[in-house]
Design an enzyme around this catalytic site. Structure first.
Site, PDB file in Angstrom:
ATOM      1  N   ASN A 250       0.907  -1.110   0.067  1.00  0.00           N
ATOM      2  CA  ASN A 250      -0.007  -0.144  -0.114  1.00  0.00           C
ATOM      3  C   ASN A 250       0.812   1.302  -0.093  1.00  0.00           C
ATOM      4  OD1 ASN A 250       0.787  -0.431   2.584  1.00  0.00           O
ATOM      5  ND2 ASN A 250      -1.085   0.394   3.699  1.00  0.00           N
TER       6      ASN A 250
ATOM      7  N   PRO B 159      10.058  -6.508  -0.971  1.00  0.00           N
ATOM      8  CA  PRO B 159       9.198  -5.752  -1.110  1.00  0.00           C
ATOM      9  C   PRO B 159       7.827  -6.578  -1.208  1.00  0.00           C
ATOM     10  CG  PRO B 159      10.271  -5.661  -3.022  1.00  0.00           C
ATOM     11  CD  PRO B 159      11.195  -6.302  -1.954  1.00  0.00           C
ATOM     12  N   ALA B 160       6.634  -6.291  -1.204  1.00  0.00           N
ATOM     13  CA  ALA B 160       5.513  -7.116  -1.446  1.00  0.00           C
ATOM     14  C   ALA B 160       5.749  -7.526  -3.002  1.00  0.00           C
ATOM     15  CB  ALA B 160       4.266  -6.022  -1.292  1.00  0.00           C
TER      16      ALA B 160
ATOM     17  N   GLU C  92       4.491  -2.808  12.370  1.00  0.00           N
ATOM     18  CA  GLU C  92       3.768  -2.002  12.265  1.00  0.00           C
ATOM     19  C   GLU C  92       2.627  -2.828  11.599  1.00  0.00           C
ATOM     20  OE1 GLU C  92       5.616   1.299  13.901  1.00  0.00           O
ATOM     21  OE2 GLU C  92       3.500   1.020  13.298  1.00  0.00           O
TER      22      GLU C  92
ATOM     23  N   GLU D  89     -10.751  -4.956   9.915  1.00  0.00           N
ATOM     24  CA  GLU D  89     -10.153  -3.863   9.089  1.00  0.00           C
ATOM     25  C   GLU D  89     -10.877  -3.752   7.676  1.00  0.00           C
ATOM     26  OE1 GLU D  89      -5.875  -3.811   8.762  1.00  0.00           O
ATOM     27  OE2 GLU D  89      -5.669  -1.684   8.833  1.00  0.00           O
TER      28      GLU D  89
HETATM   29  N1  LIG Z   1      -0.332  -2.064   8.734  1.00  0.00           N
HETATM   30  C1  LIG Z   1      -0.327  -1.590   7.617  1.00  0.00           C
HETATM   31  O1  LIG Z   1       0.121  -0.825   7.345  1.00  0.00           O
HETATM   32  C2  LIG Z   1      -0.938  -2.722   6.812  1.00  0.00           C
HETATM   33  C3  LIG Z   1      -1.917  -3.629   7.239  1.00  0.00           C
HETATM   34  N2  LIG Z   1      -2.457  -4.550   6.083  1.00  0.00           N
HETATM   35  C4  LIG Z   1      -3.549  -5.295   6.499  1.00  0.00           C
HETATM   36  O2  LIG Z   1      -3.326  -6.675   5.997  1.00  0.00           O
HETATM   37  C5  LIG Z   1      -4.296  -6.909   5.279  1.00  0.00           C
HETATM   38  C6  LIG Z   1      -3.813  -7.906   4.150  1.00  0.00           C
HETATM   39  O3  LIG Z   1      -2.995  -7.156   3.186  1.00  0.00           O
HETATM   40  P1  LIG Z   1      -1.949  -7.255   2.603  1.00  0.00           P
HETATM   41  O4  LIG Z   1      -1.249  -6.809   1.691  1.00  0.00           O
HETATM   42  O5  LIG Z   1      -2.223  -9.001   2.049  1.00  0.00           O
HETATM   43  O6  LIG Z   1      -0.865  -7.870   4.022  1.00  0.00           O
HETATM   44  P2  LIG Z   1       0.025  -8.869   4.430  1.00  0.00           P
HETATM   45  O7  LIG Z   1       0.392  -8.822   5.573  1.00  0.00           O
HETATM   46  O8  LIG Z   1      -0.476 -10.338   3.901  1.00  0.00           O
HETATM   47  O9  LIG Z   1       1.463  -8.727   3.276  1.00  0.00           O
HETATM   48  C7  LIG Z   1       2.336  -7.844   3.798  1.00  0.00           C
HETATM   49  C8  LIG Z   1       3.692  -8.185   3.398  1.00  0.00           C
HETATM   50  O10 LIG Z   1       3.905  -9.354   4.194  1.00  0.00           O
HETATM   51  C9  LIG Z   1       4.386 -10.495   3.137  1.00  0.00           C
HETATM   52  N3  LIG Z   1       3.913 -11.713   3.686  1.00  0.00           N
HETATM   53  C10 LIG Z   1       2.679 -12.591   3.622  1.00  0.00           C
HETATM   54  N4  LIG Z   1       2.669 -13.619   4.298  1.00  0.00           N
HETATM   55  C11 LIG Z   1       4.259 -13.652   4.677  1.00  0.00           C
HETATM   56  C12 LIG Z   1       4.526 -14.671   5.458  1.00  0.00           C
HETATM   57  N5  LIG Z   1       3.967 -15.841   5.776  1.00  0.00           N
HETATM   58  N6  LIG Z   1       6.106 -14.480   5.643  1.00  0.00           N
HETATM   59  C13 LIG Z   1       6.654 -13.323   5.373  1.00  0.00           C
HETATM   60  N7  LIG Z   1       5.965 -12.380   4.669  1.00  0.00           N
HETATM   61  C14 LIG Z   1       4.803 -12.774   4.299  1.00  0.00           C
HETATM   62  C15 LIG Z   1       3.612  -9.918   1.735  1.00  0.00           C
HETATM   63  O11 LIG Z   1       4.201 -10.653   0.866  1.00  0.00           O
HETATM   64  P3  LIG Z   1       3.276 -10.674  -0.465  1.00  0.00           P
HETATM   65  O12 LIG Z   1       3.013  -9.440  -1.155  1.00  0.00           O
HETATM   66  O13 LIG Z   1       4.032 -11.875  -1.418  1.00  0.00           O
HETATM   67  O14 LIG Z   1       2.046 -11.336  -0.095  1.00  0.00           O
HETATM   68  C16 LIG Z   1       3.681  -8.639   1.969  1.00  0.00           C
HETATM   69  O15 LIG Z   1       4.920  -8.190   1.581  1.00  0.00           O
HETATM   70  C17 LIG Z   1      -5.102  -5.845   4.782  1.00  0.00           C
HETATM   71  O16 LIG Z   1      -6.425  -6.084   4.421  1.00  0.00           O
HETATM   72  C18 LIG Z   1      -4.903  -4.947   5.928  1.00  0.00           C
HETATM   73  O17 LIG Z   1      -5.789  -5.397   6.814  1.00  0.00           O
HETATM   74  C19 LIG Z   1      -1.970  -4.498   4.783  1.00  0.00           C
HETATM   75  C20 LIG Z   1      -0.970  -3.630   4.419  1.00  0.00           C
HETATM   76  C21 LIG Z   1      -0.348  -2.706   5.563  1.00  0.00           C
HETATM   77  O1  LIG Z   2       1.003   1.128   6.187  1.00  0.00           O
HETATM   78  C1  LIG Z   2       0.418   2.263   6.185  1.00  0.00           C
HETATM   79  O2  LIG Z   2      -1.136   2.155   5.988  1.00  0.00           O
HETATM   80  C2  LIG Z   2       0.960   3.331   6.475  1.00  0.00           C
HETATM   81  O3  LIG Z   2       1.696   3.124   7.561  1.00  0.00           O
HETATM   82  C3  LIG Z   2       0.156   4.602   6.943  1.00  0.00           C
HETATM   83  S1  LIG Z   2       1.196   5.999   6.911  1.00  0.00           S
HETATM   84  O4  LIG Z   2       2.232   5.852   7.365  1.00  0.00           O
HETATM   85  O5  LIG Z   2       1.402   6.363   5.273  1.00  0.00           O
HETATM   86  O6  LIG Z   2       0.103   6.928   7.465  1.00  0.00           O
END
Ligand SMILES: NC(=O)C1=CN([C@@H]2O[C@H](COP(=O)(O)OP(=O)(O)OC[C@H]3O[C@@H](n4cnc5c(N)ncnc54)[C@H](OP(=O)(O)O)[C@@H]3O)[C@@H](O)[C@H]2O)C=CC1
Ligand SMILES: O=C(O)[C@H](O)CS(=O)(=O)O
Length: 492
Positions: free
Chosen positions: A165, A189-190, A264, A396
């Site tokens: 994101n 990275p993702a 985070e 969420e």
């Molecule tokens: N706190 C925040 O800033 C964020 C929260 N979220 C929450 O997570 C939910 C799902 O979003 P999503 O992007 O799928 O978030 P994920 O937590 O699934 O993914 C975040 C990162 O972790 C990686 N990942 C996933 N599974 C594993 C694992 N078992 N071991 C190591 N790395 C892993 C992903 O890789 P890959 O891309 O290959 O899947 C990605 O790079 C969202 O709906 C939201 O609720 C999501 C993004 C940011």
């Molecule tokens: O992962 C996120 O959503 C970010 O931490 C939010 S922010 O830092 O861009 O506000």
């Protein structure tokens, strides 16, 4: 999907920023596991085939980072500061191109993508300054022949796993303090958005970061990267942004080495509007807070609580404002406010929350007409009559859905706001000073926005309590996550 292909290289002033190989030890390398495709979520077309690194290759990157860190830590704070400042300058000089690469792979409108580049670069700028201020202490001894020193030293190799994101800022918010502290860094990275991360590697090399100090290891297998980082004894710090679910997995894996972790994680932000609020300001704050990145941020308002006396006015004004938001392809149209969602699954989650709410009595006052939308586009939606029994009260949504809850009493709304396993960001609009103090003190969150919907800045400590995470990123506190404190007891 729009039937357009994305000729991204042709859009860039510097096409060399669009790099699809991994960046390891100062070299751009191919993946032993071939490549994986990156698509434009607005159009569905493949924009790049990116190097898919094997776990062994990630291990080699850690080896290089381990060796490079020894010399990097010997640089003075000022020397590290100067290289980081150059990295910042290059990010800003290439802001347009970096923004286009981000919009192509993540979907956020170009203006918002360029805004993220500036936000991400601000962490490198800030910690370039902090690099010169990693201070130790001299403490009066506990005996006449004892002298006590406290040294701050870099923890070593830091590894990051970051989400789609914020493909730039979630990396620089970690790499900035880590490199400033004298750590080396391996970024995974993702898989949806690796190009923005690799572009940071291109600019890191140009800035003069020594080979092996900053590495980018794209791979389609996130779990393999996570296991390598958690099991490799040369990795001393794991820093993650993403879901709480994955955060738990990583913490369990990191426990075997008692590895220091920064997490985070997910959020479930309440956005509370009291009857003494400036309603127009609260509506603007809700727009900024709820619909930033199409609702795909961990600090987006997930629940909007509006006090009885202003509920109808707020709902009416919010609906009128949201109707002005334009959904579209951020690369093709200049006035787009909301790009596509990252995947079809993300849309399904929003629609599931709407269906659940309707089945429990909520009313959809905007966004019910989602039929035959192209690809990953989704119109912003508002529901009224939201209650704590509906799924979005505890989950969420991570999308452009604004559920409006009604409340009467301040203690009741604080209890409802705190009724969640999450504790990242929270917001409220009010004017009465004693009410502002009470609510700010009693909300169980790491971040409280008062009369604002935007709290993201490099100068403040960003992080959550409860199951929203561990540690803080940004502010002068942010560098402590990458330092060890050593107590030296001298007998003189
Ligand atoms: N706190 C925040 O800033 C964020 C929260 N979220 C929450 O997570 C939910 C799902 O979003 P999503 O992007 O799928 O978030 P994920 O937590 O699934 O993914 C975040 C990162 O972790 C990686 N990942 C996933 N599974 C594993 C694992 N078992 N071991 C190591 N790395 C892993 C992903 O890789 P890959 O891309 O290959 O899947 C990605 O790079 C969202 O709906 C939201 O609720 C999501 C993004 C940011
Ligand atoms: O992962 C996120 O959503 C970010 O931490 C939010 S922010 O830092 O861009 O506000």
């Amino acid at each position: 999907m729009l039937d357009r292909t994305t000729d991204l290289k042709a859009m860039l002033s510097d096409p060399s920023l669009l790099e699809a190989r991994a960046y390891v030890n100062g070299q751009f390398i191919d993946g032993d596991d071939g490549t994986f495709e990156v698509t434009n979520p607005a159009r569905g077309d493949v924009i790049a085939k990116v190097a898919d690194l094997s776990r062994a290759q990630i291990g080699k990157a850690v080896d290089h980072a381990f060796e490079a860190q020894k010399e990097w830590a010997r640089w003075t704070g000022k020397e590290r500061s100067q290289v980081l400042r150059k990295w910042f300058d290059l990010m800003m000089e290439n802001q347009d191109d970096l923004g286009k690469i981000m919009t192509a792979e993540q979907g956020k409108p170009l203006a918002e993508a360029k805004g993220e580049i500036a936000y991400g670069a601000s962490f490198v700028e800030f910690f370039a300054e902090e690099a010169k201020r990693v201070l130790g202490e001299q403490i009066p001894g506990h005996a006449r022949d004892k002298r006590i020193l406290v040294m701050k030293q870099p923890i070593g190799v830091a590894a990051s796993i970051t989400p789609w994101n914020f493909p730039n800022a979630m990396i620089t918010r970690k790499a900035g303090p880590a490199l400033a502290a004298g750590c080396s860094f391996v970024a995974r990275p993702a898989s949806e958005t690796p190009l923005s991360a690799i572009a940071l590697g291109v600019l890191a090399e140009r800035a003069g970061l020594p080979a092996g100090v900053f590495n980018v290891v794209p791979t389609s297998s996130s779990s393999e990267a996570g296991k390598e980082f958690c099991e490799n004894p040369k990795v001393r710090k794991l820093t993650f942004t993403g879901s709480t679910e994955v955060g738990r997995i990583l913490l369990r894996q990191a426990a075997d080495q008692v590895m220091k972790c920064s997490m985070e994680l997910g959020g479930n932000a309440p956005f509370i509007v009291f009857d003494d609020a400036d309603i127009d300001a609260a509506v603007e704050g809700a727009i900024a807070c709820k619909f930033r990145n199409n609702g795909q941020t961990c600090v987006c308002a997930n629940r909007l609580y509006v006090q009885d006396g202003v509920y109808d006015e707020f709902a009416e004004k919010l609906k009128a404002r949201v109707q002005q938001l334009k959904v579209g392809d951020g690369l093709a149209e200049d006035d787009v406010d909301l790009g596509p969602m990252i995947t079809r699954d993300a849309i399904d989650k929003v629609q599931a929350h709407i269906r659940d709410a309707k089945s429990k009595g909520a009313k959809v006052i905007l966004g019910s007409d989602q039929e035959d939308l192209e690809g990953n586009f989704f119109k912003p939606a508002i529901v009224t009559g939201a209650t704590q029994e509906m799924d979005f009260a505890t989950e969420e949504t991570f999308g452009p859905l604004a559920p409006l809850f009604r409340f009467t009493d301040v203690d009741d709304v604080i209890a409802m706001a705190n009724d969640t396993i999450f504790g990242l960001a929270s917001y409220f609009y009010a004017k009465d000073l004693s009410r502002v103090w009470k609510v700010a003190e009693e909300l169980e969150y790491g971040i409280v926005g008062v009369n604002t919907g935007l709290i993201s800045t490099e100068v403040a400590p960003f992080g959550g309590v409860k199951q929203s995470g561990l540690g803080r990123e940004g502010s002068h506190h942010g560098i402590d996550e990458y330092l060890e404190m050593k107590y030296v007891c001298l007998t003189v």
